[in-house]
Design a protein around this motif. Structure first.
Motif, short mmCIF file in Angstrom:
data_model
loop_
_atom_site.label_atom_id
_atom_site.label_comp_id
_atom_site.label_asym_id
_atom_site.label_seq_id
_atom_site.Cartn_x
_atom_site.Cartn_y
_atom_site.Cartn_z
N TYR A 185 6.14 -5.91 25.19
CA TYR A 185 4.93 -5.39 24.86
C TYR A 185 5.07 -5.52 23.35
N HIS A 186 3.82 -5.95 22.83
CA HIS A 186 3.95 -5.96 21.34
C HIS A 186 2.55 -6.54 20.86
N ASN A 187 2.08 -5.97 19.79
CA ASN A 187 0.76 -6.32 19.31
C ASN A 187 0.88 -7.47 18.41
N VAL A 188 1.88 -8.29 18.36
CA VAL A 188 1.77 -9.59 17.79
C VAL A 188 1.02 -10.54 18.44
N PHE A 189 0.39 -10.23 19.47
CA PHE A 189 -0.28 -11.23 20.48
C PHE A 189 -1.59 -11.38 19.33
N LEU A 190 -2.03 -10.42 18.60
CA LEU A 190 -3.17 -10.31 17.70
C LEU A 190 -3.26 -11.82 16.84
N LYS A 191 -2.01 -12.10 16.49
CA LYS A 191 -1.82 -13.56 15.89
C LYS A 191 -2.79 -14.52 16.31
N MET A 192 -2.64 -14.52 17.76
CA MET A 192 -3.61 -15.58 18.52
C MET A 192 -4.93 -15.69 17.93
N GLN A 193 -5.60 -14.52 17.67
CA GLN A 193 -6.81 -14.46 16.87
C GLN A 193 -6.81 -15.16 15.64
N ASP A 194 -5.78 -14.92 14.79
CA ASP A 194 -5.89 -15.80 13.64
C ASP A 194 -5.70 -17.33 13.76
N VAL A 195 -4.93 -17.46 15.04
CA VAL A 195 -4.71 -19.19 15.38
C VAL A 195 -6.03 -19.68 15.47
N GLN A 292 6.89 -1.33 26.58
CA GLN A 292 8.06 -0.59 25.62
C GLN A 292 9.42 -0.20 26.64
N SER A 293 9.42 -1.20 27.61
CA SER A 293 10.63 -0.87 28.45
C SER A 293 11.25 -2.31 28.66
N GLN A 294 12.91 -2.30 28.64
CA GLN A 294 13.26 -3.51 29.02
C GLN A 294 13.93 -3.43 30.53
N ILE A 295 13.41 -2.45 31.18
CA ILE A 295 13.83 -2.05 32.52
C ILE A 295 13.18 -2.94 33.39
N GLU A 296 13.62 -3.65 34.34
CA GLU A 296 13.05 -4.34 35.76
C GLU A 296 13.00 -3.33 36.68
N PHE A 297 11.71 -3.09 37.11
CA PHE A 297 11.59 -2.31 38.36
C PHE A 297 11.20 -3.14 39.58
N PRO A 298 11.67 -2.69 40.89
CA PRO A 298 11.44 -3.54 42.04
C PRO A 298 10.21 -3.08 42.44
N GLY A 299 9.25 -4.15 43.14
CA GLY A 299 8.34 -3.76 43.94
C GLY A 299 6.98 -4.18 43.36
N ASN A 300 5.75 -3.98 43.85
CA ASN A 300 4.48 -4.14 43.40
C ASN A 300 4.17 -3.40 42.21
N LEU A 301 3.37 -4.10 41.28
CA LEU A 301 2.86 -3.22 40.26
C LEU A 301 2.08 -2.00 40.66
N ILE A 302 1.09 -2.16 41.58
CA ILE A 302 0.35 -1.26 42.02
C ILE A 302 0.27 -1.28 43.58
N PRO A 303 1.14 -0.51 44.38
CA PRO A 303 1.50 -0.81 45.58
C PRO A 303 0.13 -0.77 46.49
N ASN A 304 -0.85 0.37 46.24
CA ASN A 304 -1.81 0.40 47.02
C ASN A 304 -2.88 -0.47 46.93
N ALA A 305 -2.74 -1.55 45.87
CA ALA A 305 -3.63 -2.35 45.61
C ALA A 305 -3.59 -3.71 46.24
N PRO A 306 -4.48 -4.46 46.48
CA PRO A 306 -4.40 -5.74 47.19
C PRO A 306 -3.36 -6.57 46.43
N ASN A 307 -2.60 -7.37 47.05
CA ASN A 307 -1.52 -8.29 46.60
C ASN A 307 -2.10 -9.27 45.52
N ASP A 308 -3.52 -9.83 45.89
CA ASP A 308 -4.06 -10.73 44.99
C ASP A 308 -4.55 -10.37 43.60
#
Length: 360
Positions: A185-195, A292-308
């Motif tokens: 996760y990095h703010n280099v995505f802002l280069k897309m605005q320049d593109v 800011q993490s290279q760790i993979e976590f199992p499961g849904n991002l937000i378990p209580n929220a709808p899957n879609d």
């Protein structure tokens, strides 16, 4: 043919078409009962509402939801059903006209405008970024720099160093790994605005305003914050954007961004963090990574929220949740709800526990 036989035949003929006509009318009436998405007018503050009883939700769970939001430093909350407002609440000194920052939830604005530029043939998401930025936009070797595509910028998979936080000057963009071998996760995505700005031969602000903001009646502006470009608007403008995305890129009869691009943007964009698209977070996957993490976590991002559900998540809990199966857009703006200021926190799951009690 005898007159009686002819009359019987004629009556059968007329009866057949009468029934067919009634059937067609019935189909039309049934079709008319299917609610279409409502879009608020661009030149007015009018926004149609819908009562809780109309959507058959649990009205006695609204107060606990709003109390929870207020306790969690929320400034505004909106819940749209098929485009109409069911809940709109302001608290902790915020009003309908108050601007607030989107933080990283605004990344999805960059993703969407990039899609518009591709729809117009100005850019290609799969082309290397240096085709637009020129060479030397990182401190990597030319060979490594040329591996980085626009898609890598949108999917957080450039392989560039993410340890320096908000500093995205070329000297800070050190090569760490080849693209798509590391999600960071990095703010280099802002280069897309320049593109986009370079490809369209205009400023990012002008292209954004012309192609997105003005077309859907948003307010707000991009405000420089250090090396970042952060979007500020009122809550309804955030809701307008969420509504357009939930309508598959349309605003009434106008196509703002193609459905094909949006389908790609809200699908897993690389093979490391399956809960991340083109700057959109995706629920319902089997694993996820945190910023800011290279760790993979199992499961849904937000378990209580709808899957879609897919969502725009920003620092201090700025939220746009879109749930296609329920025709919902949910907006939250405010200060950090928890001690963490990451885009994702335990607040997301707690909030969806409260929302579920209200809408189910």
């Amino acid at each position: 043919m005898k007159p009686i036989a002819f009359t019987c035949l004629l009556n059968c003929f007329l009866l057949f078409f009468s029934c067919a006509s009634e059937d067609n009318n019935t189909i039309t009436e049934q079709d008319s009962d299917i609610e279409t998405i409502y879009f608020p007018p661009n030149d007015s503050d009018v926004w149609e509402t819908k009562t809780i009883s109309e959507v058959a939700w649990n009205e006695n769970q609204l107060a606990p939801l709003l109390d929870f939001l207020q306790e969690k430093n929320t400034k505004s909350f909106m819940l749209l059903h098929n485009g109409k407002i069911v809940v709109e609440a302001y608290m902790n000194g915020h009003t309908k006209s108050s601007p607030w920052y989107w933080a990283s939830a605004g990344k999805t604005l960059t993703s969407t405008v990039s899609g518009i530029a591709q729809d117009e043939g100005l850019i290609n998401i799969n082309s290397k970024a240096s085709d637009y930025l020129g060479t030397g936009w990182t401190s990597a070797t030319l060979e490594k720099e040329n591996l980085i595509t626009n898609r890598h910028l949108l999917s957080m998979s450039t392989g560039l160093d993410d340890s320096l936080g908000e500093d995205i000057t070329p000297d800070a963009l050190y090569y760490v790994a080849d693209p798509e071998t590391r999600w960071a996760y990095h703010n280099v995505f802002l280069k897309m605005q320049d593109v986009v700005a370079l490809a369209s031969n205009t400023s990012w602000d002008n292209y954004f305003n012309t192609k997105l903001k003005d077309k859907i009646g948003m307010s707000g502006s991009w405000i420089p914050f250090g090396s970042l470009n952060v979007y500020w608007s009122n809550t309804r403008s955030m809701a307008r954007f969420g509504l357009m995305i939930s309508a598959k890129g349309k605003w009434e009869n106008d196509v703002i961004v193609s459905e094909s691009f949006l389908n790609e943007a809200i699908s897993t964009s690389q093979n490391i963090n399956e809960s991340y698209g083109y700057l959109w977070w995706l629920n319902g996957k089997s694993t996820y990574h945190l910023p800011q993490s290279q760790i993979e976590f199992p499961g849904n991002l937000i378990p209580n929220a709808p899957n879609d559900m897919y969502c725009a998540l920003g620092k201090n809990d700025q939220k746009i949740y879109i749930i296609p199966s329920k025709n919902l857009v949910v907006i939250r703006m405010g200060e950090a709800a928890e001690n963490s200021n990451f885009a994702l926190s335990s607040f997301d799951d707690e909030l969806w526990g409260k929302v579920n009690a209200f809408i189910n």
